[in-house]
Design a protein around this motif. Sequence first.
Motif, short mmCIF file in Angstrom:
data_model
loop_
_atom_site.label_atom_id
_atom_site.label_comp_id
_atom_site.label_asym_id
_atom_site.label_seq_id
_atom_site.Cartn_x
_atom_site.Cartn_y
_atom_site.Cartn_z
N THR A 273 0.83 -1.21 0.00
CA THR A 273 0.00 0.00 0.00
C THR A 273 0.87 1.25 0.00
O THR A 273 0.61 2.22 -0.72
CB THR A 273 -0.94 0.00 1.23
N MET A 274 1.91 1.24 0.82
CA MET A 274 2.79 2.41 0.90
C MET A 274 3.51 2.62 -0.43
O MET A 274 3.69 3.76 -0.88
CB MET A 274 3.81 2.22 2.02
N CYS A 275 3.94 1.57 -1.07
CA CYS A 275 4.65 1.70 -2.35
C CYS A 275 3.72 2.23 -3.43
O CYS A 275 4.13 3.05 -4.27
CB CYS A 275 5.23 0.35 -2.77
N LEU A 276 2.46 1.79 -3.42
CA LEU A 276 1.50 2.30 -4.39
C LEU A 276 1.23 3.79 -4.16
O LEU A 276 1.12 4.56 -5.11
CB LEU A 276 0.19 1.50 -4.30
N TRP A 277 1.15 4.18 -2.88
CA TRP A 277 0.96 5.60 -2.57
C TRP A 277 2.15 6.43 -3.04
O TRP A 277 2.00 7.50 -3.62
CB TRP A 277 0.76 5.79 -1.06
N MET A 278 3.36 5.93 -2.80
CA MET A 278 4.57 6.64 -3.22
C MET A 278 4.61 6.77 -4.75
O MET A 278 4.95 7.84 -5.28
CB MET A 278 5.81 5.91 -2.71
N ALA A 279 4.25 5.70 -5.46
CA ALA A 279 4.26 5.76 -6.92
C ALA A 279 3.25 6.78 -7.43
O ALA A 279 3.51 7.53 -8.38
CB ALA A 279 3.96 4.38 -7.49
N ASP A 280 2.09 6.83 -6.78
CA ASP A 280 1.06 7.79 -7.18
C ASP A 280 1.48 9.22 -6.87
O ASP A 280 1.10 10.17 -7.56
CB ASP A 280 -0.25 7.46 -6.47
N SER A 281 2.29 9.40 -5.82
CA SER A 281 2.70 10.74 -5.38
C SER A 281 3.92 11.27 -6.11
O SER A 281 4.28 12.44 -5.95
CB SER A 281 2.99 10.72 -3.87
N ALA A 282 4.57 10.43 -6.89
CA ALA A 282 5.84 10.81 -7.52
C ALA A 282 5.70 12.02 -8.42
O ALA A 282 6.66 12.80 -8.58
CB ALA A 282 6.40 9.63 -8.31
N ASP A 283 4.54 12.19 -9.05
CA ASP A 283 4.33 13.34 -9.93
C ASP A 283 3.74 14.54 -9.20
O ASP A 283 3.52 15.59 -9.81
CB ASP A 283 3.41 12.95 -11.10
N LYS A 284 3.47 14.39 -7.90
CA LYS A 284 2.81 15.46 -7.15
C LYS A 284 3.68 16.02 -6.04
O LYS A 284 3.52 17.18 -5.65
CB LYS A 284 1.50 14.93 -6.54
N LEU A 285 4.57 15.19 -5.49
CA LEU A 285 5.40 15.60 -4.37
C LEU A 285 6.88 15.40 -4.68
O LEU A 285 7.24 14.51 -5.44
CB LEU A 285 5.06 14.77 -3.12
#
Length: 220
Positions: free
Chosen positions: A1-13
């Motif tokens: 779950t954390m890795c999916l969140w990080m991948a989704d956030s890569a273009d935002k944060l």
Amino acid sequence: TMCLWMADSADKLRFSSIRNYLHGIATTQVEMGYPEPLLQHPLIWRTFKGIKRMQGQQVVRKRLPITVNILTQIGHLFDTGNELHLCMRAAMWLGTCGLLRSAEFAVKQHTRHTLKLQHLTFHDDQSHELDPLNLHGQVPAYMTLRVEVSKTDPFRKGTDVVISNARAIEYMLAYLQHRNQSLARMPLFVGQDGQPLTAGALVKFTQDLIHRAHIPNAHV
């Protein structure tokens, strides 16, 4: 779950923000009494390093903070016969020497607590309070700013900021001597029209002077 969140956030944060969030989650987990496997999990850090490597390939322009040295370089651009310029100069030096955030001394859209004249006091070297409009030749050793609300004061008890920079004191006194004394209940920094100085106006004014002084990469 954390890795999916990080991948989704890569273009935002930025990766630094992602790292802060990871440490915050891990700390909260420990405080709630749960084991802390998060920071030890190799897959999480492989994902983080991949994001860091990907973002690190982007060209990031180095931005320098506003410092006393930069304020000194733009000093000759102020018109000392212009009340607005005196206000801006005093605000810049107060903010820089007091390490203040703009919302702590200028007005933003949702500002509820504004800095007023009564929040600023001047003192001699014996810590006696001085009247800035009746110094009779005395030179204040420092000034104290009462900040009622600050991000560094989470319990909202208020904090005192001591500023002893001689130029910051000199420029504040010069501004107060030209300031409309009928505005005692208004915010400390006001323009020629009597309206409170906004953070946006301060930033724009500072950027204009930095551009005119040809100082590269200074950050407001």
